[in-house]
Structures are given as structure tokens and as C-alpha cells.
Design a protein around this motif. Structure first.
Motif, PDB file in Angstrom:
ATOM      1  N   THR A   1     -15.699  19.872 -13.658  1.00 45.10           N
ATOM      2  CA  THR A   1     -17.261  20.389 -13.048  1.00 45.10           C
ATOM      3  C   THR A   1     -16.627  20.942 -11.727  1.00 45.10           C
ATOM      4  OG1 THR A   1     -17.928  18.323 -13.695  1.00 45.10           O
ATOM      5  CG2 THR A   1     -19.424  19.945 -11.253  1.00 45.10           C
ATOM      6  N   VAL A   2     -15.598  20.943 -11.290  1.00 47.35           N
ATOM      7  CA  VAL A   2     -14.611  21.566 -10.405  1.00 47.35           C
ATOM      8  C   VAL A   2     -14.770  23.427 -10.934  1.00 47.35           C
ATOM      9  CG1 VAL A   2     -13.124  21.170  -8.414  1.00 47.35           C
ATOM     10  CG2 VAL A   2     -15.057  19.754  -8.972  1.00 47.35           C
TER      11      VAL A   2
ATOM     12  N   GLY B   1     -15.449  24.233 -13.072  1.00 46.84           N
ATOM     13  CA  GLY B   1     -17.043  25.781 -13.974  1.00 46.84           C
ATOM     14  C   GLY B   1     -15.979  25.130 -15.697  1.00 46.84           C
TER      15      GLY B   1
ATOM     16  N   ARG C   1     -23.692  21.710 -15.807  1.00 46.34           N
ATOM     17  CA  ARG C   1     -24.417  22.956 -16.137  1.00 46.34           C
ATOM     18  C   ARG C   1     -23.608  23.524 -17.606  1.00 46.34           C
ATOM     19  NH1 ARG C   1     -27.564  26.142 -13.722  1.00 46.34           N
ATOM     20  NH2 ARG C   1     -27.409  24.042 -12.374  1.00 46.34           N
ATOM     21  N   GLU C   2     -22.476  23.163 -17.538  1.00 53.01           N
ATOM     22  CA  GLU C   2     -21.697  23.797 -18.656  1.00 53.01           C
ATOM     23  C   GLU C   2     -22.488  22.826 -20.507  1.00 53.01           C
ATOM     24  OE1 GLU C   2     -19.772  26.788 -18.697  1.00 53.01           O
ATOM     25  OE2 GLU C   2     -20.562  26.540 -16.523  1.00 53.01           O
TER      26      GLU C   2
ATOM     27  N   ALA D   1     -19.553  17.198  -7.013  1.00 55.65           N
ATOM     28  CA  ALA D   1     -18.469  17.253  -6.757  1.00 55.65           C
ATOM     29  C   ALA D   1     -17.720  17.551  -6.270  1.00 55.65           C
ATOM     30  CB  ALA D   1     -17.771  17.465  -8.617  1.00 55.65           C
ATOM     31  N   SER D   2     -18.133  18.017  -5.126  1.00 54.16           N
ATOM     32  CA  SER D   2     -17.874  18.418  -3.538  1.00 54.16           C
ATOM     33  C   SER D   2     -16.964  19.605  -4.537  1.00 54.16           C
ATOM     34  CB  SER D   2     -16.595  17.761  -3.361  1.00 54.16           C
ATOM     35  OG  SER D   2     -17.574  16.570  -2.787  1.00 54.16           O
ATOM     36  N   CYS D   3     -17.006  20.663  -5.534  1.00 51.55           N
ATOM     37  CA  CYS D   3     -16.372  21.746  -5.285  1.00 51.55           C
ATOM     38  C   CYS D   3     -16.115  22.837  -4.344  1.00 51.55           C
ATOM     39  CB  CYS D   3     -17.322  22.474  -7.275  1.00 51.55           C
ATOM     40  SG  CYS D   3     -18.728  22.754  -6.718  1.00 51.55           S
TER      41      CYS D   3
ATOM     42  N   ASN E   1     -18.810  25.077  -4.472  1.00 53.20           N
ATOM     43  CA  ASN E   1     -19.118  26.681  -5.463  1.00 53.20           C
ATOM     44  C   ASN E   1     -20.204  27.292  -3.965  1.00 53.20           C
ATOM     45  OD1 ASN E   1     -17.798  27.241  -7.465  1.00 53.20           O
ATOM     46  ND2 ASN E   1     -19.431  26.410  -8.555  1.00 53.20           N
TER      47      ASN E   1
ATOM     48  N   CYS F   1     -24.496  25.840  -8.771  1.00 52.38           N
ATOM     49  CA  CYS F   1     -23.342  24.420  -8.737  1.00 52.38           C
ATOM     50  C   CYS F   1     -23.897  23.575  -9.877  1.00 52.38           C
ATOM     51  CB  CYS F   1     -25.005  23.334  -8.548  1.00 52.38           C
ATOM     52  SG  CYS F   1     -24.152  21.808  -8.733  1.00 52.38           S
ATOM     53  N   PRO F   2     -22.298  23.772 -10.345  1.00 55.42           N
ATOM     54  CA  PRO F   2     -21.970  22.836 -12.132  1.00 55.42           C
ATOM     55  C   PRO F   2     -21.941  21.612 -12.226  1.00 55.42           C
ATOM     56  CG  PRO F   2     -19.829  23.063 -10.554  1.00 55.42           C
ATOM     57  CD  PRO F   2     -20.845  23.493  -9.807  1.00 55.42           C
ATOM     58  N   ALA F   3     -22.836  21.200 -10.651  1.00 56.63           N
ATOM     59  CA  ALA F   3     -23.006  19.694 -11.383  1.00 56.63           C
ATOM     60  C   ALA F   3     -24.809  19.411 -10.898  1.00 56.63           C
ATOM     61  CB  ALA F   3     -22.614  18.548 -10.796  1.00 56.63           C
ATOM     62  N   ARG F   4     -25.314  20.474 -11.604  1.00 59.08           N
ATOM     63  CA  ARG F   4     -26.545  20.277 -10.553  1.00 59.08           C
ATOM     64  C   ARG F   4     -26.690  19.417  -9.890  1.00 59.08           C
ATOM     65  NH1 ARG F   4     -29.525  22.620 -16.410  1.00 59.08           N
ATOM     66  NH2 ARG F   4     -28.758  21.330 -17.637  1.00 59.08           N
TER      67      ARG F   4
ATOM     68  N   LYS G   1     -21.882  36.383 -18.279  1.00 57.76           N
ATOM     69  CA  LYS G   1     -20.836  35.218 -18.925  1.00 57.76           C
ATOM     70  C   LYS G   1     -21.653  34.753 -20.227  1.00 57.76           C
ATOM     71  CE  LYS G   1     -21.099  30.738 -17.725  1.00 57.76           C
ATOM     72  NZ  LYS G   1     -20.889  29.481 -16.665  1.00 57.76           N
TER      73      LYS G   1
END
Lengths: 226, 707
Positions: A32-33, A35, A40-41, B501-503, B505, B540-543, B653
Motif C-alpha cells: 500500500t505504501v 502504491g 486503490r490499486e 498505512a502511514s505511507c 502520500n 491515498c493508496p489505502a483510500r 498511469k
């Protein structure tokens, strides 16, 4: 942290071709971190796969999606019992560890990788990831001023720099810093340049048998859940 | 979209209750508005050029928006946090834009009588009219008693016509009549007992504050001395008082300014205002002071009259100069006379406008408090007499139109409680109010856009008659002005902390550097700093991050679904779907013709900033059989930073995915619009249409060859 990259859709298309109902399974931690495999992916891949299916004109796949908190811990996989109950295959967007953990949990189901697990690394900035660790099991960072020559030097040499360094860059690419120049500069800053004079014998790869295991407990009665 | 405003349960003040998934804050403008109007919402709708919808939102919170649009003292603008960046949003002028362009005059109001209890309203000022409006909505038969020949109270006899045209008040009165309110003009109520004898079950007293205060100096009764309220009343009722050649107005409030500007319009060549403090302390509205000065009113600060004498046909006013001493309890510095600074002015008329008080007929039997105002319970507006309620200037002393409207609304609901034998439900809302200042860093990063002002009548044309001074915003300035709103309190929030996920972003992509990592390592998006651009939501990749308002969370997906369904029925080919920034471009209407005149079937998904369009939004139309997709942002006009960058990232993308799927990546394009005329966008769109057409043709040929 583990860094992974999305696989090419054509490749995924081929691997899922034999199966009908497919669970696209994300992981909420490392991927997730970076990406590659978060919620989302998962949603985007789901849409892309449906579009690909439609484009191919067969439309025989059915996709489901789910993202776990972490695929590499068995307790988090309990929900798969229900989620993967009626599917023909699982497409895991977790790293290589996640794929294997899921496969271990689902003995009868094909578990396919949806990402290429690339390296252990860190974010340089938004959208840029760099490798930092080879997980060699024999850390020498104390002697190399906190800069790992095994991952950051193209050759991975322990006694650098080699003759290919020029103006602090590697001969392989002008964009790439020479790890040994970085090490030199950092040691100089810390007034520890004499460590550069030491000779480091080659690593003994035989000392690291695979698969490795880390034990942090002793065999004693009691403890957590069995 | 807004039907919910009417259907949802409403609280005691008629405001719609919000769903529990709504985590938005009450913006400071709304918190400051006596009517608690949903200002952020209608300003946002104005920014999209949706005047009808904006008017609908305005009307749901304000019984007489056209009146407020002209004369509101806009406390909201004082609270506006944009002030910290450059200058506040012109909220009142935007409301005027919405009511004029949205057609407020045409709105029909209807009401049915469902209750038997008659209610009498004494006084037809803004408070009385508002109370009548809401009581009619609640189904009560209402009679308004007005002492003057014309309805409106201070709206009619106090506010000069150059600020509030008579037609505006007339429209509202007509609307009340059509709602079934009974009007009794030229009827001065002398006794409340009589009203109860006539069968009225409750009375609302809003008699206003029309009695000018006395200055308390010698010679005040001399001929040629009158008070401001009287002057304004006479002029507003069509009289032409003869004031001579030299007029001096005493006072520093809005009435003083109104009186001076009215005198100018009566043709008086020399008009002075004497105010005993300095400009900083002057209570009158800043723009009013500015306009008065522009028109040629001479304001003398730190001067007060001490004596008036009539001699040889002149009014000799002896004045003393003041200096500012210690601040009083309210923090205003007290004027102190400078000894020996007396001087004498010779004038024809002195207008005293130092304040007004209510003047209550003795037969009312209501308890009077400080400054002859009526004493009421602030929650229920009840007086010491059973069934008698009071509000407006008569209770507060001279105040503003919007405060009177709020009191009228409150009274209507309290009278309803009283007549139905209910306890008044306290106004409770669990929605927090946005407080807090913007950080210096946020202020620096917010794009500075100067305030747009509506056009004003040139100074030389103003003083000839009582024509309105301010005109309505033109469409483009209104839209541009509305876009300056910072959308306080509806930004992004990390709703699903367990998913985060504390990424980082969000920390990295925020153009305003709002999210931060606290000492415990948790990522925080402070709501008082968030500018609601939505970039972190899409990245946000985790939504885990969503917008605070539920409607905004699914806005694009819903619009897309709707548009694709409609588009599927059209025969025009190739079928193109565009995500278009709805601010500005749509608002100014230049894009309206784009897809109608186009050769292809172009369908537009309106989005509120293209940086909110996510990768999967761009992909989905292809699945639905659309042949080309484009994203068009508003480019340089954007009130935000960096939006185009994020569109480009996502396009890149999705194009990669399209290529892997076997769809030509050129079928997805991003355009940036040029300034307003949309010509470049039109050309680019035509080129894109041709490109997609040829790609379609090529793929058909390929298919045939394969077959």
C-alpha cells in the motif's frame, strides 16, 4: 520496507486466463505504501481487468476485490475463509511473502502474483523508491558509515571504490552516486577516514543457509495461543 | 440534490439536520450569521454558475434574501477566513448576484392555513415580516399591524432608497400577501388587550426603535434641529423637507451617514458630519463611510456640539474638540473635551443622529428595560405578559436587518411552541464550529486572488437622485469572486484510521503542506488548515482519506454513471466523455456550447476541480463503450495550486494501463483551458475528435483484416 511494482496487465491476463472467478487481494501494509497493491490499486486493477476482458470479447471472468490489513500474518488471513470461498483463483497484490502466505492458507486454490516484489527500500520522494537493503543477514553498516555497499554499489563490492567511479558517479550511470564515494565523504565528515584503510574479507555466503529463520523465543511451556 | 433540505427533519430554527456521516464543520461565516445561513454552500454553487440552486439554498435559510442582498451588514464577511490571506469574500454581493440572476422576484411563496389560532404582529419591519412569513409557513393565520401608510418599518422609512429600492420591499410584501398574511396599514395599535379581545391568541411586538435620542445640550429644541430617523422617514415617505444650504449631522452610526447622504441627494451643497471619536471608533459600516466621503460629505472627527443658538436666521452650533482618553468597559476609548477648543459653526439645519430608542404606547403593559427596550427571555422571546412576544430593535435597541429577521424567525417558532403547548426545544447541534486561524505557512501557500467588487455608480451620478449606488456583479466577476472561498470546514479527513498505512502520500502531495506527523507518529490533517482541494483523497493508496461531506465523496462517480447512461442512448459517434472543471468554465457559460455544437457525441462530467478525478474514473468510461476520454482543467484561472500536475500523473498511469490492455493511449487526453473564451479548448477538442475518429476507423479496418 518491501517495495513492489505492478505487473504488466498482459502478463496478469495470461496467468488468470484459465480461471473464472478471481479474487483480487490487496495488502494494506508495504505494497500500500509503495502504491502497488493497496485498496486503490486493487480497485484500479479490477477495473482494468474488466476492461481487458471486455476488449478481448470473452467476458468470462468475474472479479471480486478485498484488501487485507497484512497478508503475511496468518491471523489476518482468517477472513479469506469467507472471501475466497467461491473463487477459482486468488490474484494477490501482496509481495512475494504475501502470495506464499495466502497460498499456504488456501491449499486448494491457485494463488497468483499480481505484483513483482522488487526490493527492500525507501521513498526518496513522492513516487520514487530506492533500494537500500539486500537482507543479506550479515550487516556491516557500522563499518561503512551507514551506507550499504551491497545494495548501493552496482558491483556490491566490499572494498571500494573501484576504478569506475568518476566525479562521485558510477560508471554504470551518470545519474547514480558511487556508494563508496558517499561512504568516503561520510567517514570524512565523521573524522573516521582511517576505517577506509581496512581490508574487508569477502562475505561467506555459505554461512547463511536458506531458508533463514529468526527465532526470538525458546521452547518453553505456556505462552500465546497455539 | 437539494430536495433533502425540505424533506429532512428540521430543527427548531428550520435548519436542515445533517446526516451522521457528515463530518463537516460549520464555517465561521455561517456561525457569525444571525440567520445561520449556509453561506459556504451557496457561494460554492455561485462559483459553478448554478444561480438557481444557490438561490434555493439562500431561500432555505432567509425569508427575504433580496432585502439582505442589498442591505445586510454582512457580519459573515468579518468572520471570513480569507481575510487572513488577502481580503474577505464579497458574500453579500454574491448573494445579490444569486437572487438577481436566480430570479428571486419570480419565486412563488404559498402557505396553507392549518391552524385555528390567529396571531397578531405589531410592526411591519423586518422582524415582523419574517415572523409573519414563518408563521404562515407553520400554518397560522397572521395579521400585521403597521402604523404608517406603508409596510416595511425601517426597511421603508429608515433605509434610504439608494441602498434599498422600494420595489424590493414591495415584492416581499406582495409575496406575504399571496401567502395569505393579512395587512393592516395606517393602524397604530394602542392596546394589546384589544388584540386579545379581537381573538388573537398571541402577539408579536416588533415596533422597532424610531425615537431619536436627545443630545442633552442647550438649544436642542430650536427650530432647525431634527433627528436623523425623522429626516429619513420624511424623505422616504416622499416629503421634501427644506433644510437650507448648510447641514450638519451629529453622530457616527449608519443613520448619521444615511442622513448625510440623503441630505446630499436633496441638493444640499454643504453637508458635514460631526463625530466625537476618530474614524477608527466610528460604528458605521466601512463601505458606507467610504461612499459618503466619495460623495462629498465632510466628516469632522473628534468634534461634539455643546450648545445650539438660533440667531439672525442661522443656527449657531458651538462645538468642542475632543481627544481620546481611557478605554471604557467595552474597550472604546472615551472622548474627553479639550479645554478652550470651542468654536462656532453657522448652519441651517442640525440633524442629530446619535441613536434611537423604541417608543412604546403606554397601553401595552410590557416591562421595559434599559434604554426603553422591551425585556424578554432571550430563548423564548416572551415578555412579562402571557402570549406576548417581542423582538427586533424594540428589544435590542437599533441593530441590523439580519438580526431582526433572525428574531422574527425565532419568534415564529416560539409562538408555535406556545400555541401548541410545547416546551421550546433548545437549539442543539452536534456540528462543531470551525475556529482557529490559518497558519502562516498555509497563508503563504494559498494563491492570492484579489477581491472582485461589483460596479458602483460613478460618484458624480450618485448624488443627483436616489438611484441605487451598487449594481449587481456581472456573471464572470461573480464566479471568479465565489471561487475565492476557502471552503472552511469541508476538507479532507482520515476517516479510516485503521486503513491508514502511514505511507505519507498525503503529507507529500498536499500543495498547502497541511498534513503533519504528530509526536506519536500519527498523521493528522488539521481541519482548520485543509483547503479542501481533494488531492490527498485521490492519492491515498489505502483510500483512508475522504472528503468531510458525504455528497462530495461520490460526486464524480455518481455524475459519471449518470452521464454514461444518458450518453449510451445517443447515436452521435465517436462517443467522447470529458471531465470538465465546473468552476469558472461552466460558471461563465463559455463551455455550454462546446459539446452541443461538436461533431462528435461529447458528454461532459462536471467535476469540482480536475485534481479530484481519479485514475479509475478515467478508465471506467472505456469499459462502457466510450471511444475517447479527456480531462479539461481550468488552467491559469485555477484558484488552487498544482492541480494540472496531478491530472498529468494520473493520465500517465491510465495510459500505461490502456496500452497494456490494447487500447490506444491517445484516446485519453488532458487539455488545459485558456482564459475564459474557450477557443483553444474548442480547437484542441476538434483535433481530439478527429484523432479518435481515425483511431476508431483504423481499429475497425484491423478487425476486418483479421476476420
Amino acid at each position: 520496507m518491501i517495495v513492489a511494482e505492478a505487473k504488466n496487465l498482459t502478463e496478469i491476463g495470461k496467468t488468470i486466463a484459465p480461471y473464472g472467478r478471481i479474487l483480487v487481494l490487496g495488502c494494506g501494509t508495504c505494497v500500500t505504501v509503495c502504491g502497488a497493491g493497496g485498496e486503490r490499486e486493487v480497485a484500479l486493477l479490477h477495473d482494468a481487468l474488466r476492461l481487458m476482458d471486455m476488449k478481448a470479447g470473452n467476458g468470462k471472468h468475474v472479479f471480486l476485490e478485498c484488501t487485507l490489513k497484512r497478508q503475511c500474518d496468518p491471523e489476518f488471513l482468517d477472513v479469506l475463509e469467507e472471501k475466497a470461498a467461491n473463487v477459482d483463483a486468488v490474484l494477490s497484490l501482496g509481495c512475494g511473502i504475501g502470495v506464499q502466505a495466502v497460498a499456504e492458507r488456501l491449499p486448494d486454490l491457485p494463488v497468483l502474483p499480481g505484483v513483482n516484489t522488487s526490493f527492500l527500500g525507501m521513498a526518496k520522494e513522492w513516487g520514487v523508491w530506492d533500494e537500500r537493503c539486500a537482507a543479506c543477514g550479515d550487516c556491516r553498516l557500522d563499518e561503512t558509515a551507514g551506507i550499504c555497499p551491497i545494495t548501493r554499489c552496482t558491483k556490491g563490492i566490499l572494498n571500494g571504490p573501484c576504478a569506475g567511479t568518476k566525479n562521485g558517479r558510477c560508471e554504470v550511470s551518470k545519474e547514480m552516486d558511487c556508494a563508496w564515494v558517499l561512504i568516503y565523504q561520510r567517514l570524512e565528515n565523521m573524522r573516521q577516514l582511517e576505517t577506509m584503510r581496512r581490508y574487508y574479507p569477502p562475505r561467506n555466503f555459505r554461512a547463511i543457509p536458506r531458508p533463514k529463520r529468526v527465532l526470538s523465543k525458546i521452547n518453553a511451556a505456556g505462552g500465546g495461543h497455539e | 440534490m437539494y430536495s433533502s433540505l425540505n424533506s429532512k427533519s428540521q430543527d427548531v430554527n428550520g435548519a436542515a439536520r445533517r446526516p451522521h456521516t457528515d463530518h463537516s464543520f460549520i464555517p465561521p461565516c455561517q456561525a457569525k450569521c444571525p440567520l445561520q445561513m449556509d453561506i459556504r454552500e451557496y457561494v460554492d454553487l455561485a462559483a459553478q454558475g448554478k444561480v438557481m440552486e444557490a438561490l434555493q439554498v439562500i431561500r432555505s435559510g432567509n425569508p427575504f434574501p433580496s432585502i439582505c442582498a442589498h442591505v445586510c451588514t454582512h457580519p459573515c464577511e468579518e468572520a471570513c477566513r480569507r481575510t487572513q490571506v488577502d481580503s474577505p469574500v464579497s458574500i453579500r454581493a454574491l448573494k445579490r448576484f444569486a437572487v438577481e440572476f436566480g430570479g428571486d422576484r419570480m419565486v412563488l411563496a404559498e402557505a396553507e392555513t392549518t391552524r385555528p389560532e390567529k396571531v397578531a404582529i405589531v410592526g411591519s419591519g423586518p422582524g415582523g415580516l419574517a415572523c409573519a412569513y414563518y408563521l404562515r409557513k407553520l400554518g397560522y393565520p397572521v395579521t400585521i399591524f403597521e402604523a404608517h401608510a406603508e409596510m416595511g418599518g425601517m426597511l421603508r422609512v429608515g433605509i434610504p432608497q439608494y441602498r434599498l429600492p422600494r420595489a424590493v420591499v414591495d415584492t416581499e410584501v406582495q409575496r406575504l400577501i399571496s401567502m395569505g398574511a393579512e395587512i393592516r396599514t395606517n393602524t397604530r395599535v394602542m392596546s394589546l388587550d384589544l388584540l386579545f379581545d379581537m381573538g388573537y391568541k398571541a402577539v408579536f411586538v416588533t415596533i422597532g426603535a424610531h425615537q431619536g435620542l436627545r443630545m442633552g445640550i442647550e438649544g436642542e429644541e430650536s427650530p432647525g434641529v431634527l433627528d436623523g430617523a425623522t429626516l429619513l422617514r420624511e424623505v422616504n415617505l416622499g416629503l421634501k423637507p427644506s433644510l437650507g444650504q448648510r447641514v450638519v449631522v451629529v453622530g457616527g452610526g449608519n443613520v448619521a451617514i444615511d442622513a448625510a447622504r440623503t441630505a446630499l441627494r436633496l441638493g444640499i451643497p454643504s453637508v458635514d458630519i460631526l463625530y466625537r471619536r476618530s474614524r477608527k471608533e466610528m460604528p458605521a459600516d466601512e463601505t458606507e463611510i467610504k461612499e459618503a466621503l466619495e460623495e462629498g460629505v465632510n466628516i469632522q472627527y473628534l468634534v461634539a456640539p455643546v450648545n445650539i443658538k438660533r440667531a439672525n436666521g442661522d443656527l449657531c452650533v458651538t462645538c468642542v474638540r475632543m481627544e481620546l482618553g481611557e478605554p471604557d468597559a467595552r474597550g472604546r476609548r472615551q472622548p474627553v473635551p479639550i479645554e478652550g477648543s470651542e468654536f462656532t459653526m453657522k448652519v441651517d439645519t442640525l440633524v442629530s443622529a446619535i441613536g434611537q430608542a423604541p417608543q412604546m404606547p403606554g397601553g401595552f403593559g410590557i416591562r421595559i428595560g434599559r434604554g426603553s427596550t422591551i425585556q424578554v427571555d432571550p430563548l423564548t422571546l416572551t415578555t412579562n405578559r402571557l402570549g406576548v412576544f417581542a423582538g427586533g430593535d424594540a428589544v435590542t435597541g437599533p441593530a441590523t436587518v439580519v438580526e431582526a429577521l433572525a428574531a422574527g424567525r425565532q419568534a415564529a417558532h416560539r409562538i408555535d411552541d406556545y400555541l401548541q403547548h410545547k416546551y421550546p426545544r433548545p437549539v442543539s447541534t452536534n456540528q462543531p464550529v470551525m475556529t482557529g486561524e490559518l497558519d502562516q505557512q498555509t497563508i503563504e501557500l494559498v494563491r492570492k486572488i484579489g477581491r472582485f467588487e461589483p460596479l458602483y455608480l460613478p460618484v458624480e451620478d450618485r448624488t443627483r437622485d436616489f438611484k441605487p449606488v451598487e449594481s449587481v456583479f456581472d456573471w464572470e466577476s461573480a464566479v471568479n469572486e465565489a471561487r475565492r472561498c476557502l471552503r472552511c470546514g469541508v476538507g479532507a479527513e482520515i476517516l479510516f484510521q485503521d486503513k491508514c498505512a502511514s505511507c505519507l502520500n498525503c503529507v507529500r502531495v498536499c500543495p498547502y503542506h497541511v498534513p503533519y506527523i504528530d509526536m506519536a507518529g500519527t498523521i493528522i490533517i488539521p481541519p482548520d488548515q485543509c483547503q479542501a482541494c481533494g488531492i490527498c483523497v485521490a492519492e491515498c493508496p489505502a483510500r483512508a482519506i475522504v472528503m468531510r461531506k458525504p455528497r462530495e465523496r461520490r460526486h464524480i462517480a455518481d455524475e459519471l454513471d449518470h452521464i454514461v447512461k444518458t450518453a449510451a442512448q445517443s447515436k452521435a459517434r465517436p462517443l467522447l466523455i470529458g471531465f470538465l472543471c465546473q468552476y469558472g468554465l461552466f460558471g461563465t457559460g463559455t463551455l455550454a456550447g462546446l459539446w452541443r455544437s461538436g461533431k462528435a457525441g461529447i458528454w461532459i462530467v462536471p467535476v469540482l476541480c480536475t485534481s479530484k478525478v481519479e485514475a479509475h474514473h478515467m478508465l471506467r468510461p472505456f469499459e462502457m463503450g466510450v471511444e475517447g476520454v479527456f480531462v479539461a482543467g481550468c488552467g491559469e484561472q485555477c484558484s488552487r495550486e498544482n492541480t494540472d500536475h496531478w491530472v498529468q500523473q494520473r493520465i500517465h498511469k491510465v495510459r500505461k494501463l490502456l496500452a497494456q490492455i490494447g487500447i490506444e493511449p491517445e484516446r485519453l487526453q488532458a487539455f488545459v483551458s485558456d482564459k475564459n473564451d474557450g477557443r483553444r479548448l474548442r480547437e484542441e477538442l476538434e483535433r481530439f475528435t478527429e484523432q479518435v475518429s481515425s483511431l476508431c476507423l483504423a481499429s475497425i479496418l484491423k478487425q476486418e483484416v483479421r476476420n
